[in-house]
Design a protein around this motif. Structure first.
Motif, PDB file in Angstrom:
ATOM      1  N   ILE A 168       0.845  -1.191   0.000  1.00 36.30           N
ATOM      2  CA  ILE A 168       0.000   0.000   0.000  1.00 36.30           C
ATOM      3  C   ILE A 168       0.883   1.244   0.000  1.00 36.30           C
ATOM      4  N   ARG A 169       0.563   2.194  -0.844  1.00 35.49           N
ATOM      5  CA  ARG A 169       1.336   3.416  -0.931  1.00 35.49           C
ATOM      6  C   ARG A 169       0.417   4.628  -0.783  1.00 35.49           C
ATOM      7  N   ALA A 170       0.869   5.601   0.010  1.00 39.03           N
ATOM      8  CA  ALA A 170       0.148   6.874   0.145  1.00 39.03           C
ATOM      9  C   ALA A 170       0.699   7.835  -0.906  1.00 39.03           C
ATOM     10  N   ILE A 171      -0.144   8.225  -1.846  1.00 40.41           N
ATOM     11  CA  ILE A 171       0.262   9.073  -2.962  1.00 40.41           C
ATOM     12  C   ILE A 171      -0.682  10.265  -3.042  1.00 40.41           C
ATOM     13  N   PRO A 172      -0.156  11.500  -3.151  1.00 40.72           N
ATOM     14  CA  PRO A 172       1.235  11.926  -3.274  1.00 40.72           C
ATOM     15  C   PRO A 172       2.022  11.699  -1.974  1.00 40.72           C
ATOM     16  N   GLY A 173       3.351  11.648  -2.113  1.00 39.23           N
ATOM     17  CA  GLY A 173       4.203  11.489  -0.954  1.00 39.23           C
ATOM     18  C   GLY A 173       5.506  10.824  -1.330  1.00 39.23           C
ATOM     19  N   GLU A 174       6.203  10.361  -0.310  1.00 35.19           N
ATOM     20  CA  GLU A 174       7.502   9.729  -0.525  1.00 35.19           C
ATOM     21  C   GLU A 174       7.404   8.513  -1.443  1.00 35.19           C
ATOM     22  N   ALA A 175       6.268   7.830  -1.421  1.00 34.17           N
ATOM     23  CA  ALA A 175       6.120   6.632  -2.252  1.00 34.17           C
ATOM     24  C   ALA A 175       6.199   6.956  -3.734  1.00 34.17           C
ATOM     25  N   SER A 176       5.709   8.118  -4.124  1.00 33.28           N
ATOM     26  CA  SER A 176       5.686   8.487  -5.545  1.00 33.28           C
ATOM     27  C   SER A 176       6.756   9.507  -5.901  1.00 33.28           C
ATOM     28  N   ALA A 177       7.317  10.183  -4.900  1.00 37.10           N
ATOM     29  CA  ALA A 177       8.349  11.202  -5.144  1.00 37.10           C
ATOM     30  C   ALA A 177       9.403  11.124  -4.047  1.00 37.10           C
TER      31      ALA A 177
END
Length: 361
Positions: A168-177
């Motif tokens: 699971i990734r929280a996007i926007p955030g460190e996961a996408s940038a």
């Protein structure tokens, strides 16, 4: 991240001065009126030299229009340029941590380096509304540390192999940038629980002196004595929320302050309503018990002419050792709120040299 946490004192104030706003709705006004005043206050506060502007999460209160901090902060960010903006706070038990991570990741992407994520563990409402928010029969904040850890892991994208949330990734955030960072986290509280947790995690701490003054010094002492340095913060940093009302005369300041006191009295009696007008507060037939409540409530406030308010804020800062004062002003009328903050800024010489212009509406 500590450079985003520690504030800058301006004018003759020894510590940064900031604002906590609840988008107060007065009798005869609408929530739309209150939110317009909040927007105008943020724009003017930037020019007056206040360091940060936070909005609180409350639900089901006719006198408060700030039920959705993330939505309000996005709007305020578009109408200001430099002032820090944040939640004071988001009541984490009301929300899934990933939702908060996504909301504040979005805010950070929109307004990088300007967003604070202040978190509380109380519901910010009555128990029935809390149950509706949390979708459980018995709302419970005891799992707050676990929720906080989950939120931080989503914000920092640190879930590893074998964890149930690893995909699971929280996007926007460190996961996408990667490397984009995230808003600094603050813990809010009115007792020792959040003070101790903030100390353990090395996070900044905001104490609600404006409604829990008896616990202020014990909570701050606990926070400072147990503080563990972290990547976010090398030494303790604590602000306190303080209720203050300034007017051109002490008599007028008291008249305005009593509108907020009567509003709180009604709320405590289970009769919430928009804040009464000064005339209504003057005409209200207080019982002896109610009059004592108002005196006690006013006793926790700083109010008067600008010089008196400055002296009261300075004395409070010296007594508590707070690193920052966050002022809240719950009175009837948008112009009265705006004028109070302007007078306080003037009392500290923060407005000398002219006010910076806000962004367009």
């Amino acid at each position: 991240m500590s450079d985003q946490i520690r504030g800058v004192a301006r004018g003759e104030s020894s510590v940064p001065l900031s604002i906590l706003d609840l988008a107060t709705v007065g009798a005869g006004d609408t929530p739309a009126d209150a939110l317009r005043t909040t927007t105008e206050l943020a724009r003017r506060a930037e020019g007056w030299g206040y360091h940060r502007f936070w909005v609180a999460e409350h639900h089901g209160m006719p006198s408060v229009a700030s039920s959705s901090p993330a939505v309000i902060l996005a709007h305020l960010g578009a109408n200001t340029r430099t002032i820090r903006l944040g939640s004071g706070g988001v009541m984490l038990p009301n929300h899934a941590p990933i939702i908060v991570a996504e909301q504040f990741g979005t805010l950070h992407a929109l307004h990088p380096g300007r967003i604070d994520l202040g978190l509380g563990r109380a519901p910010g409402t009555d128990q029935a509304t809390a149950r509706a928010l949390r979708r459980r029969a018995t709302p419970d904040a005891d799992d707050f540390p676990e929720q906080l850890a989950e939120l931080i892991a989503f914000l920092d994208d640190t879930y590893g192999a074998g964890d149930p949330h690893m995909r699971i990734r929280a996007i926007p955030g460190e996961a996408s940038a990667p490397g984009s960072g995230r808003p600094p986290i603050w813990l809010l509280g009115s007792s020792g629980f959040s003070a101790g947790l903030a100390a353990l995690l090395g996070l900044p701490f905001a104490f609600a002196h404006h409604f829990s003054s008896a616990n202020t010094i014990p909570a701050l002492e606990l926070y400072r004595s147990r503080f563990e340095p972290s990547e976010a913060l090398d030494k303790p940093y604590a602000l306190i929320g303080v209720s203050a009302v300034a007017a051109d005369t002490g008599k007028e300041a008291l008249r305005r302050a009593r509108t907020g006191a009567l509003g709180m009295l009604r709320l405590r009696r289970g009769m919430p309503a928009p804040l009464p007008t000064p005339e209504e507060a003057e005409a209200y037939p207080y019982s002896p018990i109610e009059e004592q409540f108002v005196r006690d409530w006013l006793g926790n406030m700083v109010y008067g002419d600008p010089a008196t308010v400055r002296a009261g804020l300075d004395a409070l800062r010296e007594r508590t050792g707070a690193d920052e004062l966050m002022i809240t002003t719950g009175v009837h009328g948008g112009e009265a709120r705006l004028r109070s903050f302007e007078l306080i800024a003037e009392a500290y010489g923060m407005t000398e040299g002219g006010a910076a212009e806000g962004a367009g509406a």
